[in-house]
Design a protein around this motif. Structure first.
Motif, PDB file in Angstrom:
ATOM      1  N   SER A  61       0.849  -1.199   0.000  1.00  0.00           N
ATOM      2  CA  SER A  61       0.000   0.000   0.000  1.00  0.00           C
ATOM      3  C   SER A  61       0.883   1.246   0.000  1.00  0.00           C
ATOM      4  N   ASP A  62       0.432   2.279  -0.684  1.00  0.00           N
ATOM      5  CA  ASP A  62       1.156   3.555  -0.656  1.00  0.00           C
ATOM      6  C   ASP A  62       0.162   4.693  -0.874  1.00  0.00           C
ATOM      7  N   HIS A  63       0.559   5.881  -0.425  1.00  0.00           N
ATOM      8  CA  HIS A  63      -0.315   7.063  -0.552  1.00  0.00           C
ATOM      9  C   HIS A  63       0.565   8.309  -0.665  1.00  0.00           C
ATOM     10  N   GLY A  64       0.326   9.089  -1.679  1.00  0.00           N
ATOM     11  CA  GLY A  64       1.026  10.356  -1.832  1.00  0.00           C
ATOM     12  C   GLY A  64       2.501  10.246  -2.141  1.00  0.00           C
ATOM     13  N   LEU A  65       2.930   9.191  -2.816  1.00  0.00           N
ATOM     14  CA  LEU A  65       4.352   9.052  -3.144  1.00  0.00           C
ATOM     15  C   LEU A  65       4.777  10.148  -4.121  1.00  0.00           C
ATOM     16  N   PRO A  66       5.980  10.698  -3.960  1.00  0.00           N
ATOM     17  CA  PRO A  66       6.476  11.690  -4.923  1.00  0.00           C
ATOM     18  C   PRO A  66       6.772  11.024  -6.260  1.00  0.00           C
ATOM     19  N   PRO A  67       6.836  11.800  -7.345  1.00  0.00           N
ATOM     20  CA  PRO A  67       7.093  11.217  -8.681  1.00  0.00           C
ATOM     21  C   PRO A  67       8.370  10.390  -8.759  1.00  0.00           C
ATOM     22  N   ALA A  68       9.375  10.738  -7.973  1.00  0.00           N
ATOM     23  CA  ALA A  68      10.640   9.995  -8.019  1.00  0.00           C
ATOM     24  C   ALA A  68      10.454   8.532  -7.610  1.00  0.00           C
ATOM     25  N   LEU A  69       9.503   8.266  -6.702  1.00  0.00           N
ATOM     26  CA  LEU A  69       9.258   6.893  -6.256  1.00  0.00           C
ATOM     27  C   LEU A  69       8.214   6.185  -7.114  1.00  0.00           C
ATOM     28  N   LEU A  70       7.577   6.942  -8.006  1.00  0.00           N
ATOM     29  CA  LEU A  70       6.599   6.342  -8.925  1.00  0.00           C
ATOM     30  C   LEU A  70       7.235   5.930 -10.245  1.00  0.00           C
ATOM     31  N   ASN A 101      18.483   9.353   6.363  1.00  0.00           N
ATOM     32  CA  ASN A 101      18.284   9.593   4.933  1.00  0.00           C
ATOM     33  C   ASN A 101      17.684   8.339   4.316  1.00  0.00           C
ATOM     34  N   CYS A 102      16.688   8.514   3.462  1.00  0.00           N
ATOM     35  CA  CYS A 102      16.046   7.373   2.796  1.00  0.00           C
ATOM     36  C   CYS A 102      16.866   6.984   1.574  1.00  0.00           C
ATOM     37  N   LYS A 103      17.372   5.754   1.570  1.00  0.00           N
ATOM     38  CA  LYS A 103      18.203   5.288   0.456  1.00  0.00           C
ATOM     39  C   LYS A 103      17.417   5.254  -0.855  1.00  0.00           C
ATOM     40  N   ARG A 104      16.144   4.918  -0.798  1.00  0.00           N
ATOM     41  CA  ARG A 104      15.350   4.858  -2.015  1.00  0.00           C
ATOM     42  C   ARG A 104      15.219   6.252  -2.640  1.00  0.00           C
ATOM     43  N   LEU A 105      15.057   7.268  -1.772  1.00  0.00           N
ATOM     44  CA  LEU A 105      14.983   8.640  -2.286  1.00  0.00           C
ATOM     45  C   LEU A 105      16.347   9.098  -2.805  1.00  0.00           C
ATOM     46  N   GLU A 106      17.419   8.708  -2.103  1.00  0.00           N
ATOM     47  CA  GLU A 106      18.761   9.068  -2.571  1.00  0.00           C
ATOM     48  C   GLU A 106      19.041   8.463  -3.944  1.00  0.00           C
ATOM     49  N   ASP A 107      18.663   7.177  -4.122  1.00  0.00           N
ATOM     50  CA  ASP A 107      18.859   6.535  -5.424  1.00  0.00           C
ATOM     51  C   ASP A 107      18.034   7.222  -6.505  1.00  0.00           C
ATOM     52  N   ALA A 108      16.821   7.652  -6.148  1.00  0.00           N
ATOM     53  CA  ALA A 108      15.969   8.337  -7.122  1.00  0.00           C
ATOM     54  C   ALA A 108      16.599   9.651  -7.567  1.00  0.00           C
ATOM     55  N   VAL A 109      17.236  10.347  -6.615  1.00  0.00           N
ATOM     56  CA  VAL A 109      17.902  11.603  -6.960  1.00  0.00           C
ATOM     57  C   VAL A 109      19.124  11.320  -7.832  1.00  0.00           C
ATOM     58  N   ASP A 110      19.892  10.310  -7.451  1.00  0.00           N
ATOM     59  CA  ASP A 110      21.099   9.987  -8.212  1.00  0.00           C
ATOM     60  C   ASP A 110      20.778   9.616  -9.657  1.00  0.00           C
ATOM     61  N   HIS A 111      19.690   8.895  -9.852  1.00  0.00           N
ATOM     62  CA  HIS A 111      19.323   8.441 -11.190  1.00  0.00           C
ATOM     63  C   HIS A 111      18.374   9.405 -11.899  1.00  0.00           C
ATOM     64  N   TRP A 113      15.199  10.237 -11.340  1.00  0.00           N
ATOM     65  CA  TRP A 113      13.929   9.601 -11.667  1.00  0.00           C
ATOM     66  C   TRP A 113      12.729  10.546 -11.528  1.00  0.00           C
ATOM     67  N   GLY A 114      12.954  11.733 -10.990  1.00  0.00           N
ATOM     68  CA  GLY A 114      11.845  12.666 -10.869  1.00  0.00           C
ATOM     69  C   GLY A 114      11.915  13.468  -9.592  1.00  0.00           C
ATOM     70  N   ASP A 115      10.913  14.285  -9.404  1.00  0.00           N
ATOM     71  CA  ASP A 115      10.826  15.173  -8.248  1.00  0.00           C
ATOM     72  C   ASP A 115      10.565  14.376  -6.982  1.00  0.00           C
ATOM     73  N   THR A 116      11.260  14.714  -5.896  1.00  0.00           N
ATOM     74  CA  THR A 116      11.045  14.051  -4.608  1.00  0.00           C
ATOM     75  C   THR A 116      10.124  14.845  -3.698  1.00  0.00           C
ATOM     76  N   HIS A 117       9.628  15.993  -4.175  1.00  0.00           N
ATOM     77  CA  HIS A 117       8.770  16.869  -3.360  1.00  0.00           C
ATOM     78  C   HIS A 117       9.453  17.273  -2.060  1.00  0.00           C
ATOM     79  N   ASP A 118      10.778  17.386  -2.124  1.00  0.00           N
ATOM     80  CA  ASP A 118      11.556  17.819  -0.963  1.00  0.00           C
ATOM     81  C   ASP A 118      11.466  16.842   0.214  1.00  0.00           C
ATOM     82  N   ILE A 119      11.159  15.574  -0.082  1.00  0.00           N
ATOM     83  CA  ILE A 119      11.138  14.547   0.974  1.00  0.00           C
ATOM     84  C   ILE A 119      12.503  13.861   0.986  1.00  0.00           C
ATOM     85  N   THR A 120      13.156  13.904   2.140  1.00  0.00           N
ATOM     86  CA  THR A 120      14.474  13.276   2.276  1.00  0.00           C
ATOM     87  C   THR A 120      14.529  12.257   3.415  1.00  0.00           C
ATOM     88  N   HIS A 121      13.671  12.416   4.411  1.00  0.00           N
ATOM     89  CA  HIS A 121      13.672  11.544   5.581  1.00  0.00           C
ATOM     90  C   HIS A 121      12.262  10.968   5.784  1.00  0.00           C
TER      91      HIS A 121
END
Length: 556
Positions: A61-70, A101-111, A113-121
């Motif tokens: 289940s997920d809700h409100g994920l930023p584009p980087a995680l989609l 720091n969320c590794k999944r968000l860090e990987d999304a930034v490195d690659h 993959w899209g906007d993280t909506h300023d979510i880092t933790h």
């Protein structure tokens, strides 16, 4: 904590509790409660990982994920690993914690993959029910790098509520699954009971057992393994809705040992993914792990000593009710064993009925036709004596002599027929019975046998009849007083050979004249057993009659 904050926390817990009781569907419940939690806490994103005992996780289940995680159909949420999942696997995540720091968000930034909506933790909270660990609840918000102790405590309380609700739903679904499986068991048992009367041998029974299991249950893979000479082979299988007759391939020694442990425990046992995959491979089928993730094996003891079968079913990764399936598989094994015994009783009843009818016919022939032929022979002999006693040979004397000879021959044939209708001596074995029968016909019969397996009663009786007719032909037509009988038994067929060194000249089976009734009957008997008859005859070199009959699996 201020009174207003305390009231807000109480209101949040109350709302979450009410939300958890609105559905018995896990996915719907998690989606609803996650959205409500984010709404009440002012957070914007959240996701739930379910993690099994092997450490495999799925984002349920997920809700409100930023584009980087989609990105790419939520690939960051499906692949790779992270600190929170690793810590859960290691058993070091007991309470709600802040993730630096969320590794999944860090990987999304490195690659990129899209906007993280300023979510880092994000905050990570273990989902549990008692001592049972179920998964992780993660929540986050833009620019939020730290969660206070009170926030973590609230999230921990909510996680306990979610974990308890998940366990309740699991138990409810397990009971539903168990009830459904037992309802199907009743239908299966009725169908199998009716199918017993349609089966002529144990091979037919094995096919019916597996076919009906495939029809009544949703297991993607069902197989029946028979134990033969200490080895297990797949006798019949049902794979993804289709019945299969696999080739004879043996299990590895390690899997053989596991099957023997199943037999020794007398209960259903769990098969790991590798084990169930190996069994399915014997059917020339490689099912993906998502279809065949684990399995169960249950022993089916049969009445004869040393005879055992093992019923194997495969379970998909979505089947989380292993215990319910295991209980029902034990019950199924008992029903199948009882049905197999019913088949044996039905077969014996048919054999007794046939034997009674033959005995009745033999008595009738003995009391009527046999006595008439005997009287005719005596009358002809008396008339011949009176006619030959006169001074001048009466013209009818020679005719009376022929009548007496024909009546005695007919009497001999009738007695042989009566003996065939009431066979005696098969208790000591087929070859011994034929040897004794040949002696009664004035023949010296030499017998040979190779192979130690037993013959089904129907095949043994069929070979007995064929052997009798072959010996009768030797006595009548070969012009010799000796014959040789060989019986060669292998795992899959019986080869029965009757030879003589007489004058030969018999017609081949594909060119039988209409008068060759005996040879036609022998051929029909072999064909009725699923086999074939071959006749080779050469003038002054003798005749050889060869019958090849396929044998069913000895263990089932």
């Amino acid at each position: 904590m201020t009174e207003q904050a305390g009231m807000q926390e109480m209101y949040t817990l109350k709302t979450i509790a009410e939300t958890l009781n609105t559905s018995n569907d896990l996915n719907l419940m998690l989606d609803t409660v996650l959205g409500k939690l984010l709404e009440l806490t002012g957070l914007t994103a959240g996701w739930v990982f379910l993690i099994d005992t092997q450490g495999e996780y799925v984002c349920i289940s997920d809700h409100g994920l930023p584009p980087a995680l989609l990105h790419n159909d939520k690939e960051p949420m499906r692949c790779g690993s992270c600190w929170c999942v690793n810590r859960f696997r290691d058993g070091r995540l007991d309470n709600a914690v802040n993730i630096i720091n969320c590794k999944r968000l860090e990987d999304a930034v490195d690659h990129q993959w899209g906007d993280t909506h300023d979510i880092t933790h994000h905050a990570t909270v273990p989902l549990r029910s008692g001592e049972k660990m179920l998964g992780l609840l993660n929540v986050a918000a833009p620019g939020k790098e730290h969660f206070s102790d009170s926030e973590l405590a609230l999230l921990q309380a909510v996680a306990y509520q979610i974990g308890s609700a998940m366990e309740r739903m699991r138990l409810y679904s397990a009971e539903q699954r168990r009830a459904d499986l037992y309802a199907r068991l009743g239908e299966y048992s009725r169908s199998l009971g009716l199918a017993v009367n349609e089966c002529s041998n144990s091979d037919d029974m094995a096919k019916k057992v597996v076919q009906l299991l495939g029809q009544h249950y949703d297991w993607p893979f069902v197989a029946l393994l028979s134990q033969k000479n200490g080895s297990f082979m797949v006798q019949a299988a049902h794979i993804l809705g289709k019945f299969e007759m696999p080739t004879f391939s043996e299990l590895s020694p390690e899997r053989e040992s596991h099957m023997h442990r199943v037999i020794d425990t007398h209960r259903a046992m769990v098969l790991a993914a590798m084990e169930i995959q190996e069994v399915s491979a014997l059917c020339n089928t490689r099912l993906p792990m998502s279809v065949l993730a684990s399995g169960l094996a249950a022993p089916i003891p049969l009445s004869s000593p040393g005879e055992t079968a093992v019923l194997v079913v495969g379970l998909g990764s979505s089947n989380g009710f292993l215990q319910a399936d295991r209980e029902v598989l034990d019950a199924l094994a008992e029903h199948i064993t009882a049905s197999w015994e019913s088949l044996r009783l039905v077969y014996k009843r048919r054999e007794l009925t046939r034997l009674e009818e033959r005995n009745r016919l033999a008595r009738d022939l003995h009391d009527s036709v046999n006595q008439i032929l005997f009287s005719l022979s005596l009358t002809a002999k008396g008339a011949e004596s009176m006619l030959s006693g006169s001074l001048q040979l009466h013209p009818a004397a020679e005719a009376m002599k022929d009548i007496r000879s024909l009546s005695q021959e007919a009497l001999k044939e009738m007695r042989a027929l009566i003996m065939q209708l009431r066979p005696a001596g098969l208790e000591s074995g087929l070859l011994s019975a034929l040897q004794e029968y040949g002696t009664g016909q004035g023949l010296q019969v030499v017998v040979h046998r190779t192979g130690m397996r037993s013959l089904p009663q129907s095949i043994e009786e069929g070979l007995w009849r064929i052997g009798q007719e072959a010996l009768n032909n030797v006595r009548k037509h070969a012009g010799v007083t000796s014959a040789e009988i060989s019986l060669h038994l292998s795992d899959h067929e019986a080869v029965f050979i009757v030879t003589d060194r007489g004058k030969g000249g018999a017609k081949r089976r594909d060119a039988l004249p209409a008068s060759s009734l005996g040879l036609s009957i022998m051929r029909e008997r072999a064909q009725s057993l699923g086999g074939r008859l071959e006749l080779v005859s050469s003038t002054r070199k003798g005749t050889s009659v060869t019958v090849v009959i396929p044998l069913p699996s000895e263990s089932v």
